[in-house]
Write a protein that holds these residues in place. Structure first.
Motif, PDB file in Angstrom:
ATOM      1  N   LEU A  20       0.840  -1.193   0.000  1.00 16.68           N
ATOM      2  CA  LEU A  20       0.000   0.000   0.000  1.00 16.68           C
ATOM      3  C   LEU A  20       0.875   1.242   0.000  1.00 16.68           C
ATOM      4  N   SER A  21       0.407   2.275  -0.685  1.00 18.81           N
ATOM      5  CA  SER A  21       1.114   3.547  -0.707  1.00 18.81           C
ATOM      6  C   SER A  21       0.148   4.678  -0.424  1.00 18.81           C
ATOM      7  N   CYS A  22       0.653   5.716   0.204  1.00 22.72           N
ATOM      8  CA  CYS A  22      -0.153   6.902   0.505  1.00 22.72           C
ATOM      9  C   CYS A  22       0.723   8.125   0.250  1.00 22.72           C
ATOM     10  N   ALA A  23       0.212   9.033  -0.574  1.00 28.02           N
ATOM     11  CA  ALA A  23       0.960  10.241  -0.915  1.00 28.02           C
ATOM     12  C   ALA A  23       0.202  11.471  -0.445  1.00 28.02           C
ATOM     13  N   ALA A  24       0.885  12.324   0.279  1.00 31.63           N
ATOM     14  CA  ALA A  24       0.298  13.577   0.751  1.00 31.63           C
ATOM     15  C   ALA A  24       0.749  14.720  -0.147  1.00 31.63           C
ATOM     16  N   LEU A  67       4.217  -7.258   8.402  1.00 30.07           N
ATOM     17  CA  LEU A  67       3.987  -5.972   7.741  1.00 30.07           C
ATOM     18  C   LEU A  67       5.107  -5.008   8.106  1.00 30.07           C
ATOM     19  N   THR A  68       5.501  -4.189   7.140  1.00 36.28           N
ATOM     20  CA  THR A  68       6.576  -3.232   7.345  1.00 36.28           C
ATOM     21  C   THR A  68       6.153  -1.864   6.834  1.00 36.28           C
ATOM     22  N   LEU A  80       3.145   0.637   3.119  1.00 37.21           N
ATOM     23  CA  LEU A  80       2.960  -0.514   3.992  1.00 37.21           C
ATOM     24  C   LEU A  80       3.171  -1.771   3.157  1.00 37.21           C
ATOM     25  N   GLN A  81       4.279  -2.434   3.381  1.00 40.52           N
ATOM     26  CA  GLN A  81       4.550  -3.706   2.710  1.00 40.52           C
ATOM     27  C   GLN A  81       3.935  -4.811   3.546  1.00 40.52           C
TER      28      GLN A  81
END
Length: 121
Positions: A20-24, A67-68, A80-81
């Motif tokens: 998962l990726s999250c970009a602000a 999870l990492t 989140l890997q």
């Protein structure tokens, strides 16, 4: 004026992996803690993992070793890997970011829109 965009959810078999990726983006002066939370159907939202600006991490006991969480301060992203996924990892995953906007004096919590993770048995 601040947007969080998540990506990377999906359907995976037990034992599989997702990232998962999250970009602000927006009028950001500084970012403090970043984290991932999840909410399973019929349950309350719960902490999965958090990471400080200096990359100190904290994990829920149920995800330790699988999870990492990581972040890129230059890109304002948090990932989140997720490895060795289990059916109980199923839920909507939300990123959470504490942001100090330009010309503000206090940090504010922002939430992503959520991304569905489904782990089949």
């Amino acid at each position: 004026q601040v947007q969080l965009v998540e990506s990377g959810g999906g359907l995976v078999q037990a034992g599989g992996s997702l990232r998962l990726s999250c970009a602000a983006s927006g009028r950001i002066f500084s970012i403090n803690d970043m984290g991932w939370y999840r909410q399973a159907p019929g349950s309350q939202r719960e902490l999965v993992a958090t990471i400080t600006r200096s990359s100190s991490t904290n994990y829920a006991d149920s995800v330790k070793g699988r999870l990492t969480i990581s972040r890129d301060n230059a890109k304002n992203t948090v990932d989140l890997q997720m490895n060795t996924l289990k059916p109980e990892d199923t839920g909507v995953y939300y990123c959470n970011v504490r942001i100090l906007q330009l010309r503000n004096t206090m940090y504010t919590n922002y939430w992503g829109q959520g991304t569905q993770v489904t782990v089949s048995s």
